[in-house]
Every structure is written in structure tokens, then in C-alpha cells.
Write a protein that holds these residues in place. Structure first.
Motif, short mmCIF file in Angstrom:
data_model
loop_
_atom_site.label_atom_id
_atom_site.label_comp_id
_atom_site.label_asym_id
_atom_site.label_seq_id
_atom_site.Cartn_x
_atom_site.Cartn_y
_atom_site.Cartn_z
N ALA A 82 1.94 53.43 -18.21
CA ALA A 82 1.60 54.15 -16.97
C ALA A 82 2.01 53.34 -15.74
O ALA A 82 2.31 53.92 -14.70
CB ALA A 82 0.11 54.47 -16.95
N THR A 118 5.83 54.07 -14.39
CA THR A 118 6.09 55.50 -14.25
C THR A 118 7.39 55.83 -13.53
O THR A 118 7.98 56.88 -13.77
CB THR A 118 4.89 56.21 -13.60
OG1 THR A 118 5.07 57.61 -13.69
CG2 THR A 118 4.73 55.80 -12.15
N ARG A 122 8.26 64.61 -17.24
CA ARG A 122 7.31 63.58 -17.68
C ARG A 122 5.92 64.17 -17.75
O ARG A 122 5.60 65.16 -17.10
CB ARG A 122 7.34 62.37 -16.77
CG ARG A 122 6.71 62.57 -15.43
CD ARG A 122 6.68 61.28 -14.63
NE ARG A 122 6.41 61.59 -13.24
CZ ARG A 122 6.83 60.88 -12.24
NH1 ARG A 122 7.56 59.80 -12.43
NH2 ARG A 122 6.53 61.23 -11.01
N ARG A 123 5.11 63.54 -18.60
CA ARG A 123 3.71 63.92 -18.72
C ARG A 123 2.91 62.70 -19.11
O ARG A 123 3.42 61.76 -19.75
CB ARG A 123 3.51 65.05 -19.73
CG ARG A 123 3.83 64.65 -21.15
CD ARG A 123 3.63 65.81 -22.11
NE ARG A 123 3.93 65.38 -23.47
CZ ARG A 123 3.36 65.89 -24.53
NH1 ARG A 123 2.46 66.86 -24.41
NH2 ARG A 123 3.67 65.47 -25.73
N LEU A 124 1.65 62.70 -18.72
CA LEU A 124 0.72 61.63 -19.09
C LEU A 124 0.13 61.97 -20.44
O LEU A 124 -0.40 63.07 -20.64
CB LEU A 124 -0.38 61.50 -18.03
CG LEU A 124 -1.39 60.39 -18.24
CD1 LEU A 124 -0.72 59.02 -18.23
CD2 LEU A 124 -2.47 60.48 -17.17
N ASP A 144 -2.65 56.78 -22.45
CA ASP A 144 -2.44 55.71 -21.46
C ASP A 144 -0.95 55.45 -21.20
O ASP A 144 -0.60 54.39 -20.71
CB ASP A 144 -3.13 54.43 -21.91
CG ASP A 144 -2.52 53.86 -23.18
OD1 ASP A 144 -1.83 54.61 -23.90
OD2 ASP A 144 -2.71 52.66 -23.44
N GLU A 145 -0.09 56.40 -21.53
CA GLU A 145 1.34 56.19 -21.30
C GLU A 145 2.00 57.45 -20.75
O GLU A 145 1.43 58.53 -20.78
CB GLU A 145 2.05 55.70 -22.55
CG GLU A 145 2.11 56.68 -23.68
CD GLU A 145 2.78 56.10 -24.93
OE1 GLU A 145 2.97 54.87 -25.01
OE2 GLU A 145 3.10 56.88 -25.82
N ILE A 146 3.19 57.27 -20.26
CA ILE A 146 4.00 58.36 -19.74
C ILE A 146 5.04 58.71 -20.79
O ILE A 146 5.72 57.82 -21.32
CB ILE A 146 4.73 57.94 -18.43
CG1 ILE A 146 3.73 57.51 -17.37
CG2 ILE A 146 5.64 59.06 -17.95
CD1 ILE A 146 2.84 58.61 -16.87
#
Length: 101
Positions: free
Chosen positions: A12, A15, A43-45, A48-50
């Protein structure tokens, strides 16, 4: 027309690193390729990551092979892109476009 789909994941905190790379390095490279018709970067969350998804549009499988090599399912990810990501797909998926609105 063929859509080529690839995904990569970043922390994250990172980003903007891959989108910057995509804009500065990937798009100029693709624009110079015969048969390249366009691209989307999403992109999407996820937790805890993109997660990034790259969808490129191509005229034919031949134009994809000219870009990716004889194995068109192999992802083309240079070291600079890999450095911005936690991990990424080693392969891609291809979809024949059957309708466009």
C-alpha cells in the motif's frame, strides 16, 4: 481484437510506483508496437496491498507474439517494473473480443 490481461501486486505504501513506471516506460514502448490498440491500468485495494490489472488491446495474436515472443502467455515484466511490485503474474490471459459497445 484480443485483450491481454496481467496482474501485479504492491504494498500500500508503493501505490504510485508502478503507475509511474507504466506511464513513463510501458506506454511509450507499447505505442510504438504494430498492432497495439490501447491499454487500461486499474488498481484496487486488497487487504493490505494494491492489486494492479493491465488490460492491453491488440489487433491479433501475431502482434502479441511480436511484442511478447513465441510464447504469448509469458508476461513481459522488466526489472524496473518488478522492483515496484511485491509479486506479479508470470503469465497472462488472452480474450477474444466478441462484442464492443
Amino acid at each position: 481484437m484480443i485483450i491481454r490481461e496481467w496482474r501485479g501486486r504492491a504494498s500500500a505504501e508503493q501505490t504510485e510506483a508502478y503507475p509511474d513506471h507504466f506511464h513513463q516506460m510501458v506506454m511509450p514502448e507499447l505505442r510504438g508496437r504494430a498492432g497495439f490498440l490501447g491499454a487500461y491500468l486499474g488498481r484496487r485495494l486488497v487487504d493490505d496491498e494494491i492489486e494492479f490489472v493491465v488490460l492491453t488491446r491488440w489487433e491479433s495474436m501475431e502482434s502479441i507474439k511480436a511484442f511478447a515472443g513465441e510464447d504469448p502467455a509469458r508476461a513481459v515484466v522488466d526489472a524496473r517494473a518488478a522492483a515496484t511490485l511485491r509479486d506479479f503474474d508470470a503469465t497472462v490471459q488472452h480474450f477474444d473480443v466478441i462484442e464492443e459497445i
